[in-house]
Design an enzyme around this catalytic site. Structure first.
Site, PDB file in Angstrom:
ATOM      1  N   ASP A  53       1.005  -1.274   0.021  1.00 45.51           N
ATOM      2  CA  ASP A  53      -0.085  -0.003   0.120  1.00 45.51           C
ATOM      3  C   ASP A  53       0.969   1.206  -0.100  1.00 45.51           C
ATOM      4  OD1 ASP A  53      -1.717   2.099   0.625  1.00 45.51           O
ATOM      5  OD2 ASP A  53      -2.901   0.805   1.611  1.00 45.51           O
ATOM      6  N   TYR A 145      -8.995  14.841  -7.043  1.00 40.10           N
ATOM      7  CA  TYR A 145      -8.274  14.197  -7.908  1.00 40.10           C
ATOM      8  C   TYR A 145      -7.305  15.199  -8.888  1.00 40.10           C
ATOM      9  CZ  TYR A 145      -7.692  10.717 -11.573  1.00 40.10           C
ATOM     10  OH  TYR A 145      -7.063  10.099 -12.585  1.00 40.10           O
TER      11      TYR A 145
HETATM   12  N1  LIG Z   1      -9.079   5.025 -16.225  1.00 41.90           N
HETATM   13  C1  LIG Z   1      -8.798   6.437 -16.561  1.00 41.90           C
HETATM   14  O1  LIG Z   1      -9.588   6.922 -17.436  1.00 41.90           O
HETATM   15  C2  LIG Z   1      -7.721   6.962 -16.237  1.00 41.90           C
HETATM   16  C3  LIG Z   1      -7.420   8.477 -16.694  1.00 41.90           C
HETATM   17  C4  LIG Z   1      -6.386   9.170 -16.299  1.00 41.90           C
HETATM   18  C5  LIG Z   1      -5.701   8.697 -15.431  1.00 41.90           C
HETATM   19  N2  LIG Z   1      -5.745   7.610 -14.834  1.00 41.90           N
HETATM   20  C6  LIG Z   1      -4.793   7.223 -13.970  1.00 41.90           C
HETATM   21  O2  LIG Z   1      -4.187   5.972 -14.234  1.00 41.90           O
HETATM   22  C7  LIG Z   1      -3.678   5.178 -12.794  1.00 41.90           C
HETATM   23  C8  LIG Z   1      -4.473   3.788 -13.132  1.00 41.90           C
HETATM   24  O3  LIG Z   1      -5.781   3.800 -13.310  1.00 41.90           O
HETATM   25  P1  LIG Z   1      -6.797   2.762 -13.554  1.00 41.90           P
HETATM   26  O4  LIG Z   1      -7.890   3.408 -14.389  1.00 41.90           O
HETATM   27  O5  LIG Z   1      -5.911   1.793 -14.035  1.00 41.90           O
HETATM   28  O6  LIG Z   1      -7.444   2.431 -12.066  1.00 41.90           O
HETATM   29  P2  LIG Z   1      -7.814   1.292 -11.465  1.00 41.90           P
HETATM   30  O7  LIG Z   1      -8.364   0.123 -12.490  1.00 41.90           O
HETATM   31  O8  LIG Z   1      -9.047   1.725 -10.483  1.00 41.90           O
HETATM   32  O9  LIG Z   1      -6.608   0.713 -10.793  1.00 41.90           O
HETATM   33  C9  LIG Z   1      -6.253   1.499  -9.798  1.00 41.90           C
HETATM   34  C10 LIG Z   1      -4.772   0.844  -9.339  1.00 41.90           C
HETATM   35  O10 LIG Z   1      -4.023   1.427  -8.105  1.00 41.90           O
HETATM   36  C11 LIG Z   1      -4.218   0.770  -7.219  1.00 41.90           C
HETATM   37  N3  LIG Z   1      -4.044   1.509  -5.843  1.00 41.90           N
HETATM   38  C12 LIG Z   1      -4.919   2.352  -5.281  1.00 41.90           C
HETATM   39  N4  LIG Z   1      -4.416   2.862  -4.300  1.00 41.90           N
HETATM   40  C13 LIG Z   1      -3.446   2.067  -3.850  1.00 41.90           C
HETATM   41  C14 LIG Z   1      -2.603   2.389  -2.873  1.00 41.90           C
HETATM   42  N5  LIG Z   1      -3.031   3.018  -1.633  1.00 41.90           N
HETATM   43  N6  LIG Z   1      -1.505   1.360  -2.560  1.00 41.90           N
HETATM   44  C15 LIG Z   1      -1.389   0.784  -3.553  1.00 41.90           C
HETATM   45  N7  LIG Z   1      -1.919   0.655  -4.855  1.00 41.90           N
HETATM   46  C16 LIG Z   1      -3.017   1.487  -4.922  1.00 41.90           C
HETATM   47  C17 LIG Z   1      -5.059  -0.281  -7.045  1.00 41.90           C
HETATM   48  O11 LIG Z   1      -4.946  -1.329  -6.312  1.00 41.90           O
HETATM   49  P3  LIG Z   1      -6.080  -2.465  -5.948  1.00 41.90           P
HETATM   50  O12 LIG Z   1      -6.370  -3.154  -6.866  1.00 41.90           O
HETATM   51  O13 LIG Z   1      -5.586  -2.989  -4.639  1.00 41.90           O
HETATM   52  O14 LIG Z   1      -7.239  -1.220  -5.493  1.00 41.90           O
HETATM   53  C18 LIG Z   1      -5.053  -0.482  -8.662  1.00 41.90           C
HETATM   54  O15 LIG Z   1      -4.088  -1.766  -8.698  1.00 41.90           O
HETATM   55  C19 LIG Z   1      -4.357   5.941 -11.762  1.00 41.90           C
HETATM   56  O16 LIG Z   1      -3.196   6.794 -11.260  1.00 41.90           O
HETATM   57  C20 LIG Z   1      -5.413   6.981 -12.587  1.00 41.90           C
HETATM   58  O17 LIG Z   1      -5.579   8.011 -11.732  1.00 41.90           O
HETATM   59  C21 LIG Z   1      -6.906   6.665 -15.289  1.00 41.90           C
END
Ligand SMILES: NC(=O)c1ccc[n+]([C@@H]2O[C@H](COP(=O)([O-])OP(=O)(O)OC[C@H]3O[C@@H](n4cnc5c(N)ncnc54)[C@H](OP(=O)(O)O)[C@@H]3O)[C@@H](O)[C@H]2O)c1
Length: 239
Positions: A53, A145
């Site tokens: 974490d 965010y």
């Molecule tokens: N999806 C989009 O449209 C989008 C757009 C722009 C930027 N992003 C960015 O891209 C990144 C990945 O996003 P995603 O869409 O793949 O999100 P996601 O599917 O919600 O996955 C988030 C990941 O971050 C991990 N995480 C969250 N809090 C954590 C913590 N305290 N310690 C360790 N790991 C943690 C989660 O682990 P768990 O599985 O344990 O929860 C998961 O592996 C993020 O930074 C997000 O802000 C996403």
């Protein structure tokens, strides 16, 4: 190439696509996961999964020790783990704000600071931070965010100046809307409204974000640092 690569939050979504891309290119890849069990496909690819974490410095330290033990010092770090806690300002608690900043910004600080030790010693390193188009454009209901994601740009650019002479690059990838669990919470109406704003008229696939990250970690990107690379279908028009 067989570098020691670490991707935080690599068990699903964008992080999983990034881990897969590096592993398929022949790198030694480790991911962190916070909850559940890492997907089987990572084991098949030889990816090391470490529970961590990123809001807990002790867990970050333990994760690095395990990765260093098995793969050597981290040469490429992708700080991808992130969360949202969307709500309007008048309803946003201090905890809603602080927890998003503690994960997205301070969590990134924790993993970057720890990686820096080995990179300084090796006199080389690549750091890629996953921000968001929302950090640059803003979005109603996402002030916590957006603030955390905008801050990553100042963080990366400061480090690019501080550590450029040590042959360590710091770049930011700013995805637009990507098909992952994070955006599954949106209603069909919200989704349609977003797509209407995107010149390429669709969401990104996680692999399209991974491609930009792979490039920034490649030899071809050796002279790129302090950059913000949008992968947003034109939504931010270069911002
Ligand atoms: N999806 C989009 O449209 C989008 C757009 C722009 C930027 N992003 C960015 O891209 C990144 C990945 O996003 P995603 O869409 O793949 O999100 P996601 O599917 O919600 O996955 C988030 C990941 O971050 C991990 N995480 C969250 N809090 C954590 C913590 N305290 N310690 C360790 N790991 C943690 C989660 O682990 P768990 O599985 O344990 O929860 C998961 O592996 C993020 O930074 C997000 O802000 C996403």
């Amino acid at each position: 190439m067989s570098r020691s690569v670490l991707v935080t939050g690599g068990n699903r979504g964008i992080g999983l696509a990034i881990a897969r891309a590096f592993a398929e290119a022949g790198d030694k890849v480790a991911i962190t996961y916070r909850s559940g069990e890492p997907p089987q496909e990572l084991t098949a690819l030889g990816v090391l999964a470490v529970r961590c974490d990123i809001t807990d410095s002790e867990q970050v330290e333990q994760a690095y020790k395990e990765v260093e033990d098995k793969h050597g010092a981290v040469e490429v770090l992708v700080a991808n783990a992130g969360i949202t806690k969307d709500t309007l300002l008048m309803r946003m608690s201090e905890e809603d704000f602080a927890s998003v900043v503690d994960t997205n910004l301070t969590g990134t600080f924790r993993v970057v600071k720890r990686a820096n030790r080995g990179m300084l010693r090796a006199k080389k390193g690549r750091v890629v931070l996953i921000s968001s188009v929302v950090g640059l454009l803003g979005a109603g209901g996402q002030s916590n965010y957006a603030a955390s994601k905008a801050a990553l740009v100042g963080f990366a650019r400061s480090l690019a100046r501080e550590l450029g002479s040590r042959n360590i690059t710091f770049n930011v990838v700013a995805p637009g809307f990507v098909d992952t669990d994070m955006t599954k919470v949106l209603t069909d109406e919200q989704r349609a409204a977003i797509v209407a704003q995107v010149p390429l008229a669709r969401y990104a696939q996680p692999e399209e974000i991974a491609a930009a990250v792979s490039f920034l970690a490649s030899d071809d990107a050796a002279y790129i640092t302090g950059a913000v690379i949008p992968v947003d279908g034109g939504l931010g028009m270069g911002h």
